[in-house]
Design an enzyme around this catalytic site. Structure first.
Site, PDB file in Angstrom:
ATOM      1  N   ASP A 146       0.800  -1.223   0.000  1.00  0.00           N
ATOM      2  CA  ASP A 146       0.000   0.000   0.000  1.00  0.00           C
ATOM      3  C   ASP A 146       0.831   1.271   0.000  1.00  0.00           C
ATOM      4  OD1 ASP A 146      -2.295   1.742   0.490  1.00  0.00           O
ATOM      5  OD2 ASP A 146      -1.542   1.858   2.535  1.00  0.00           O
ATOM      6  N   SER A 492      -6.776  -0.351   7.702  1.00  0.00           N
ATOM      7  CA  SER A 492      -6.336  -1.220   6.620  1.00  0.00           C
ATOM      8  C   SER A 492      -7.500  -1.504   5.685  1.00  0.00           C
ATOM      9  CB  SER A 492      -5.811  -2.533   7.200  1.00  0.00           C
ATOM     10  OG  SER A 492      -5.786  -3.548   6.234  1.00  0.00           O
TER      11      SER A 492
END
Length: 577
Positions: A146, A492
């Site tokens: 990410d 997340s």
């Protein structure tokens, strides 16, 4: 991947050879390595095995995040070799170096998570230093994770050299006792085990069977979301963002990626032509349509800053109200990212979005977004729904505002049970994530509570940790449909349940969240996009007057520097340049 989708992918990425004869004049590596006065530079590179003929070709940086202890990265050495083969076939000289990936899933609920978000800007800086120092002509950016993917995109925008990205890819979910095992399955299982709902043997079974192959977990993690939105931005070849990690499809796509970068050099197609406002809006719509991670809000703002495009919470709010949710990827629904790839991938989602997509946005394929949409096929209408029959009429990302979040907060609405869309709950305040996890695991939190975790923002954390440990403990305790979690930290892509993050201003910058006390009523209203602290203004003013100064958690090293300079979440959590 179905054969039809595979054929469409290879048709779409077939190199488009250019006829521009002046491209050689733009090869800046010639000035770095050719000529009598560059003998020492060539001698040094020859010491690494290069030969004279290689200096006469464009020199292409191949930036790779291969590392040996993360499933998302372990296979990227082979992918890098395929990219380099493609570059050589198309007449270039590949020059590979590694950057790093501070792996989110190996740092959850630990001190290590403080270092994850700061790594994004360092990835961009490292690429800039290496590519500019060696005067490479173009970049192929192979990444997983990410923070790595937006960091690479930030570098592409900053350097504005011909650039193309290739995502490391997902792997299909593991199976244990006929149950698909996703990231959140394992993490929620920890809470279930601590509460006596899951045996140690079965928890280990989930752990041992999570990953059948290398790659990212087959869910809407922040990394997989990044693979999807970088393709939608136009920085990666069509369908490449959902290819299974290490598959023959991905290796062949890697060769085409290497070949295609040479065409970008010849055509002088640079990120400044691709990373337009229209491209960012396309990517944001696709990210919301598939129920992507809230982390993309932060990263899209940061990437747009590097590209000179204005994106903020208001942009997200506007697009969210206009963009339907068309796919329910796990953990919000039944589909894996590999299923999305089989169903047609990003081009098919763009096709389903129809007129919401800007058709003239350019892409590294040499085709516009409109041309890619025209050629796309939706192979599974159950996975990718149409605009007339959406999962939800609005996008998955909601921007909330109110007295508790004057600057805004972010929630992934697609992961919130309907009974929690409108609620007034008493606050239970924690000064860090660990305190909340301990209370949840000790049975200290009852139904109908709003957990408030503060001092976890970009400055106060520092580093704005993901609260997956707390949300998983909440779900494991069976409180996901009766409690909420509000924080100035972040979440997340694997987070599910009523988790509201990125509260701005954060506690360390004097935000209202610093003033919350146990028992205060917190009003959550997702339909109205509101997050309110229902305490009288004069009471809050008195609390502010008495608010103590909290000492910095970390007083040395990079995180000290980061805390002193990083921007708020609403500004992309970027470091000044």
């Amino acid at each position: 991947m179905s054969s039809k989708v595979g054929q469409a992918f290879f048709r779409a990425v077939r190199p488009l050879y250019c006829t521009n004869p002046s491209w050689r004049e733009r090869v800046r590596s010639d000035r770095q390595y050719l000529g009598i006065e560059r003998s020492l530079q060539r001698a040094w590179a020859k010491g690494a095995g290069l030969i004279d003929e290689e200096f006469e070709r464009p020199m292409i940086a191949v930036v790779n995040t291969c590392q040996e202890f993360s499933p998302e990265n372990i296979h990227l050495r082979q992918v890098g070799e395929a990219v380099k083969a493609g570059i050589r076939m198309a007449g270039g000289t590949p020059c590979e170096f590694n950057t790093f990936h501070v792996t989110d899933s190996e740092t959850f609920a630990s001190v290590g998570m403080h270092y994850v978000l700061p790594s994004r800007d360092l990835v961009a800086d490292m690429i800039e230093l290496m590519v500019e120092g060696h005067r490479f002509d173009a970049m192929v950016l192979i990444g997983s994770g990410d923070k790595v993917m937006p960091g690479m995109a930030m570098a592409a925008a900053r350097l504005d050299l011909p650039s193309i990205m290739l995502y490391g890819g997902p792997t299909r979910a593991g199976i244990y006792k006929n149950r698909r095992v996703f990231l959140e399955t394992v993490y929620d299982g920890v809470g279930e085990h601590l509460l006596g709902k899951l045996s140690r043997e079965d928890l280990k079974g989930l752990e041992d069977n999570h990953f059948p192959f290398a790659g990212a977990c087959d869910t809407a993690t922040s990394g997989n979301t990044a693979g999807i939105y970088t393709e939608a931005l136009g920085l990666a070849l069509p369908n490449s963002g959902t290819l299974p990690a290490g598959s023959n499809y991905q290796l062949r796509a890697a060769k085409y990626t290497g070949m295609r970068i040479m065409e970008l050099v010849k055509d002088d197609l640079r990120p400044s032509r691709i990373l337009t406002r229209e491209a960012f809006e396309n990517a944001m719509r696709v990210g919301m349509a598939v129920g992507g991670s809230t982390n993309m809000v932060l990263h899209m703002i940061a990437m747009a800053k590097e590209a000179g495009v204005e994106v903020d919470f208001g942009t997200w709010d506007r697009l969210s109200r206009e963009t339907p949710t068309l796919v329910t990827l796990a953990p919000s629904g039944p589909w894996g990212v590999t299923d999305l790839g089989d169903a047609g991938g990003v081009p098919a989602v763009m096709k389903a979005l129809g007129s919401l997509i800007h058709p003239h946005a350019e892409t590294v394929s040499g085709k516009t977004a409109g041309e890619l949409v025209r050629d796309a096929e939706i192979a599974n209408a159950d996975c990718i729904r149409g605009r007339r029959d959406p999962v939800e009429p609005e996008g998955s990302i909601y921007i909330l505002k109110g007295s508790l979040a004057p600057g805004g907060a972010v929630v992934k609405a697609s992961g919130v049970a309907r009974e929690m869309w409108k609620a007034v709950l008493p606050a239970r305040v924690f000064e860090d994530e660990e305190g909340a996890i301990e209370a949840l695991r000790n049975g200290g939190i009852g139904p109908g509570t709003c957990l408030v975790i503060r001092n976890e923002g970009t400055k106060g954390g520092p580093g704005m940790r993901e609260m997956l440990g707390a949300t998983s403990a909440l779900m494991g305790a069976g409180l996901g449909n009766s409690c909420a979690l509000v924080t100035d930290g972040r979440f997340s892509g694997a987070t599910h349940g009523p988790a509201i993050g990125y509260v701005t201003p954060e506690a360390a910058r004097g935000g209202s969240i610093a003033l919350v006390e146990d028992g205060d009523p917190v009003r959550i209203d997702l339909p109205e996009r509101r997050l309110e602290l229902e305490v009288a203004p004069e009471v809050l003013a008195e609390r502010r007057r008495k608010l103590p100064t909290r000492p910095a958690r970390i007083t040395r090293g990079y995180l000290k520097h980061y805390a002193e300079h990083v921007a708020p979440a609403s500004e992309g959590a970027v470091m000044p340049r």
